[in-house]
Design a protein around this motif. Structure first.
Motif: not given
Lengths: 106, 106
Positions: A4-7, B69, A2, A71, A94, A48-49
């Protein structure tokens, strides 16, 4: 894989205020979405996010609904303070914030 | 933990048609989003998969941008046929469609 690490997606669906289903936009979701965007930028996390508005996430009854991918953790976030808590605790450190989580219906 | 096995977001960001950046909405993204919603419903997948519109996914130059996702697979999807291919191959059969993928910038 992906970008982004977090979306983060924030439901900003808007219904007529008289609609008994309610809607996230009528519970302050636009402001919550802007808090995510602004706070990620201020923490130097753009790139990154990412935070985006989204269409209806089908959890309208709970209040402003947010999902964090990859996640797949779902939240009801009602205040700016709660949004900042999820950014600091979950996105940065996290540690998903159990107290604010929505649980799957099934 | 997530509510959906697959959650598809389709960028439907709209800029002024004169804007040199372009925008997904001006490349047919609204129709692509509707195809995802309709086809998932027709295949009886509502409840296990969901398609939503989203704000700008920052890939405007490529055309209608879609991210799936939890796996975080990004696509440029320009036609109804391409949308149906991603639904059948990736969402239903678990085989991401390499040919239509966007690659991370970094």
């Amino acid at each position: 894989m992906s970008f982004y690490e977090k979306h983060v997606f924030v439901c900003t669906n808007r219904r007529d205020p008289q609609n008994p289903k309610g809607s996230c936009a009528n519970s302050g979701a636009d402001e919550i979405c802007q808090v995510f965007k602004k706070e990620l930028a201020e923490r130097g996390l753009r790139g990154t996010m990412r935070a985006n508005s989204s269409g209806c996430l089908d959890q309208c009854a709970h209040g402003p609904t947010v999902v964090v991918y990859p996640e797949g953790v779902w939240y009801t976030i009602r205040t700016t303070a709660e949004a900042k808590e999820v950014i600091d605790e979950h996105l940065v450190n996290g540690r998903p914030v159990e107290r604010l989580m929505l649980k799957p219906k099934k």
